[in-house]
Design a protein around this motif. Sequence first.
Motif, PDB file in Angstrom:
ATOM      1  N   ASP A 107       0.594  -0.901  -0.066  1.00  0.00           N
ATOM      2  CA  ASP A 107       0.046  -0.178  -0.007  1.00  0.00           C
ATOM      3  C   ASP A 107       1.122   1.610  -0.388  1.00  0.00           C
ATOM      4  O   ASP A 107       0.633   2.240  -0.625  1.00  0.00           O
ATOM      5  CB  ASP A 107      -1.071  -0.224   0.780  1.00  0.00           C
ATOM      6  N   GLY A 108       2.413   1.035   0.632  1.00  0.00           N
ATOM      7  CA  GLY A 108       3.242   2.014   0.614  1.00  0.00           C
ATOM      8  C   GLY A 108       3.300   2.712  -0.683  1.00  0.00           C
ATOM      9  O   GLY A 108       4.455   3.713  -0.816  1.00  0.00           O
ATOM     10  N   ARG A 109       2.980   1.906  -1.855  1.00  0.00           N
ATOM     11  CA  ARG A 109       3.931   2.583  -2.884  1.00  0.00           C
ATOM     12  C   ARG A 109       3.088   3.986  -3.436  1.00  0.00           C
ATOM     13  O   ARG A 109       4.157   4.886  -4.341  1.00  0.00           O
ATOM     14  CB  ARG A 109       3.377   1.890  -4.199  1.00  0.00           C
ATOM     15  N   ASP A 110       2.055   4.347  -3.185  1.00  0.00           N
ATOM     16  CA  ASP A 110       1.966   6.107  -4.242  1.00  0.00           C
ATOM     17  C   ASP A 110       2.437   6.336  -3.004  1.00  0.00           C
ATOM     18  O   ASP A 110       3.072   7.463  -3.558  1.00  0.00           O
ATOM     19  CB  ASP A 110      -0.199   5.565  -3.740  1.00  0.00           C
ATOM     20  N   LEU A 111       2.548   6.400  -1.717  1.00  0.00           N
ATOM     21  CA  LEU A 111       2.583   7.258  -0.846  1.00  0.00           C
ATOM     22  C   LEU A 111       4.494   7.535  -0.783  1.00  0.00           C
ATOM     23  O   LEU A 111       5.204   8.420  -1.252  1.00  0.00           O
ATOM     24  CB  LEU A 111       3.154   6.890   0.589  1.00  0.00           C
ATOM     25  N   ILE A 112       5.414   6.444  -1.201  1.00  0.00           N
ATOM     26  CA  ILE A 112       6.483   7.179  -1.729  1.00  0.00           C
ATOM     27  C   ILE A 112       6.881   7.836  -2.805  1.00  0.00           C
ATOM     28  O   ILE A 112       7.571   8.440  -2.940  1.00  0.00           O
ATOM     29  CB  ILE A 112       7.017   5.529  -2.057  1.00  0.00           C
ATOM     30  N   ASP A 113       6.023   7.390  -3.852  1.00  0.00           N
ATOM     31  CA  ASP A 113       5.370   7.826  -5.336  1.00  0.00           C
ATOM     32  C   ASP A 113       5.459   9.965  -4.859  1.00  0.00           C
ATOM     33  O   ASP A 113       6.211  10.646  -5.272  1.00  0.00           O
ATOM     34  CB  ASP A 113       4.360   7.463  -6.038  1.00  0.00           C
ATOM     35  N   ALA A 114       4.472  10.041  -3.258  1.00  0.00           N
ATOM     36  CA  ALA A 114       3.888  11.791  -3.755  1.00  0.00           C
ATOM     37  C   ALA A 114       5.507  11.974  -2.496  1.00  0.00           C
ATOM     38  O   ALA A 114       5.505  13.407  -3.063  1.00  0.00           O
ATOM     39  CB  ALA A 114       3.362  11.294  -2.609  1.00  0.00           C
ATOM     40  N   VAL A 115       6.260  11.679  -2.159  1.00  0.00           N
ATOM     41  CA  VAL A 115       7.446  11.587  -1.725  1.00  0.00           C
ATOM     42  C   VAL A 115       8.695  12.586  -2.324  1.00  0.00           C
ATOM     43  O   VAL A 115       8.922  13.465  -2.201  1.00  0.00           O
ATOM     44  CB  VAL A 115       8.207  10.725  -0.096  1.00  0.00           C
ATOM     45  N   ASN A 116       9.115  11.660  -3.102  1.00  0.00           N
ATOM     46  CA  ASN A 116       9.531  11.183  -4.204  1.00  0.00           C
ATOM     47  C   ASN A 116       9.465  13.006  -4.733  1.00  0.00           C
ATOM     48  O   ASN A 116      10.195  12.868  -5.527  1.00  0.00           O
ATOM     49  CB  ASN A 116       9.481   9.769  -5.227  1.00  0.00           C
ATOM     50  N   ARG A 117       7.840  13.327  -5.340  1.00  0.00           N
ATOM     51  CA  ARG A 117       6.916  14.272  -6.137  1.00  0.00           C
ATOM     52  C   ARG A 117       8.182  15.364  -5.413  1.00  0.00           C
ATOM     53  O   ARG A 117       8.767  15.908  -6.010  1.00  0.00           O
ATOM     54  CB  ARG A 117       6.343  13.534  -6.525  1.00  0.00           C
ATOM     55  N   ALA A 118       7.250  15.275  -3.816  1.00  0.00           N
ATOM     56  CA  ALA A 118       7.845  16.685  -2.997  1.00  0.00           C
ATOM     57  C   ALA A 118       8.998  17.009  -3.043  1.00  0.00           C
ATOM     58  O   ALA A 118       9.406  17.844  -2.856  1.00  0.00           O
ATOM     59  CB  ALA A 118       6.945  16.148  -1.918  1.00  0.00           C
ATOM     60  N   VAL A 119      10.036  15.888  -3.425  1.00  0.00           N
ATOM     61  CA  VAL A 119      11.620  16.173  -3.539  1.00  0.00           C
ATOM     62  C   VAL A 119      11.915  16.681  -4.172  1.00  0.00           C
ATOM     63  O   VAL A 119      12.080  17.463  -4.122  1.00  0.00           O
ATOM     64  CB  VAL A 119      12.278  14.827  -2.879  1.00  0.00           C
ATOM     65  N   ARG A 120      11.058  15.993  -4.971  1.00  0.00           N
ATOM     66  CA  ARG A 120      11.709  17.287  -6.785  1.00  0.00           C
ATOM     67  C   ARG A 120      11.399  18.100  -6.786  1.00  0.00           C
ATOM     68  O   ARG A 120      11.631  19.767  -7.089  1.00  0.00           O
ATOM     69  CB  ARG A 120      11.209  16.155  -8.009  1.00  0.00           C
ATOM     70  N   GLU A 121      10.053  18.933  -5.981  1.00  0.00           N
ATOM     71  CA  GLU A 121       9.436  19.396  -6.093  1.00  0.00           C
ATOM     72  C   GLU A 121      10.199  20.713  -5.021  1.00  0.00           C
ATOM     73  O   GLU A 121       9.843  22.408  -5.074  1.00  0.00           O
ATOM     74  CB  GLU A 121       7.439  20.338  -5.684  1.00  0.00           C
ATOM     75  N   ARG A 122      11.087  20.467  -3.667  1.00  0.00           N
ATOM     76  CA  ARG A 122      10.838  21.096  -2.883  1.00  0.00           C
ATOM     77  C   ARG A 122      12.657  21.514  -3.542  1.00  0.00           C
ATOM     78  O   ARG A 122      12.898  22.697  -3.168  1.00  0.00           O
ATOM     79  CB  ARG A 122      11.764  20.426  -1.518  1.00  0.00           C
ATOM     80  N   ILE A 123      13.507  20.625  -4.105  1.00  0.00           N
ATOM     81  CA  ILE A 123      14.709  21.260  -5.036  1.00  0.00           C
ATOM     82  C   ILE A 123      14.196  22.440  -5.925  1.00  0.00           C
ATOM     83  O   ILE A 123      15.349  23.685  -6.383  1.00  0.00           O
ATOM     84  CB  ILE A 123      14.946  20.171  -6.180  1.00  0.00           C
ATOM     85  N   GLU A 124      12.901  22.055  -6.775  1.00  0.00           N
ATOM     86  CA  GLU A 124      12.919  22.995  -7.306  1.00  0.00           C
ATOM     87  C   GLU A 124      12.339  24.159  -7.248  1.00  0.00           C
ATOM     88  O   GLU A 124      12.594  25.421  -7.935  1.00  0.00           O
ATOM     89  CB  GLU A 124      11.976  22.686  -8.939  1.00  0.00           C
ATOM     90  N   ALA A 125      11.801  24.265  -6.134  1.00  0.00           N
ATOM     91  CA  ALA A 125      11.292  25.070  -4.789  1.00  0.00           C
ATOM     92  C   ALA A 125      13.135  26.776  -4.912  1.00  0.00           C
ATOM     93  O   ALA A 125      12.661  27.119  -4.287  1.00  0.00           O
ATOM     94  CB  ALA A 125      10.465  25.170  -4.364  1.00  0.00           C
ATOM     95  N   ALA A 126      13.989  25.411  -4.411  1.00  0.00           N
ATOM     96  CA  ALA A 126      14.933  26.123  -4.106  1.00  0.00           C
ATOM     97  C   ALA A 126      16.175  26.004  -4.508  1.00  0.00           C
ATOM     98  O   ALA A 126      17.152  25.999  -4.244  1.00  0.00           O
ATOM     99  CB  ALA A 126      15.135  25.587  -2.563  1.00  0.00           C
ATOM    100  N   PRO A 127      16.168  26.670  -6.175  1.00  0.00           N
ATOM    101  CA  PRO A 127      17.185  26.441  -6.747  1.00  0.00           C
ATOM    102  C   PRO A 127      18.859  26.911  -6.456  1.00  0.00           C
ATOM    103  O   PRO A 127      19.686  26.420  -6.377  1.00  0.00           O
ATOM    104  CB  PRO A 127      16.997  27.194  -8.021  1.00  0.00           C
ATOM    105  N   ALA A 128      18.752  28.122  -5.655  1.00  0.00           N
ATOM    106  CA  ALA A 128      19.567  28.346  -5.349  1.00  0.00           C
ATOM    107  C   ALA A 128      20.609  27.687  -4.080  1.00  0.00           C
ATOM    108  O   ALA A 128      21.328  27.092  -3.516  1.00  0.00           O
ATOM    109  CB  ALA A 128      19.335  29.684  -4.426  1.00  0.00           C
ATOM    110  N   THR A 129      20.007  26.430  -2.884  1.00  0.00           N
ATOM    111  CA  THR A 129      20.227  26.297  -2.720  1.00  0.00           C
ATOM    112  C   THR A 129      20.777  24.336  -3.084  1.00  0.00           C
ATOM    113  O   THR A 129      21.400  23.673  -2.626  1.00  0.00           O
ATOM    114  CB  THR A 129      19.103  25.242  -1.596  1.00  0.00           C
ATOM    115  N   ARG A 130      20.595  24.067  -4.483  1.00  0.00           N
ATOM    116  CA  ARG A 130      20.797  22.867  -5.277  1.00  0.00           C
ATOM    117  C   ARG A 130      22.457  23.094  -5.049  1.00  0.00           C
ATOM    118  O   ARG A 130      23.101  24.343  -5.773  1.00  0.00           O
ATOM    119  CB  ARG A 130      20.981  22.868  -6.333  1.00  0.00           C
TER     120      ARG A 130
END
Length: 133
Positions: free
Chosen positions: A108-131
């Motif tokens: 059952d956790g597969r969709d949640l893992i996918d959502a967390v991975n999307r959130a990682v990407r969104e966080r990186i895109e939202a803070a490009p100065a910290t990349r």
Amino acid sequence: MTTETQTPTVKDFPTATLVTAGPWASGHQLDPRPALVVGPWGGADFADEARMVVVWYYTMGIPVPGLSVQAMFPHELTPLDDTLTTMDQGTFCDIAASLTLGRFAYDDGRDLIDAVNRAVRERIEAAPATRRS
């Protein structure tokens, strides 16, 4: 004048919704604490007929069915105004690290893992100065 309140349903709590609810331990309901919606009880295939939502109480440790992962009725959940992308960075990192160490029933956790991975990407895109380059 009568005001009708709508009873929440499983569809009101999609995967990765942050909520508060009281988990159960030894037949007693504990004080409400934050949790993440894993999905409808029985998996995504049963979303239309599910009556309960599976949640992970991430402050109680890694995902373990029956302990930190429990099925709850929608009326027992209170949605939070936060998301995986906007929540506290430290808490999000703890969630991301703990998520893959635990286990979920019936994958059952597969969709949640996918959502967390999307959130990682969104966080990186939202803070490009910290990349890092």
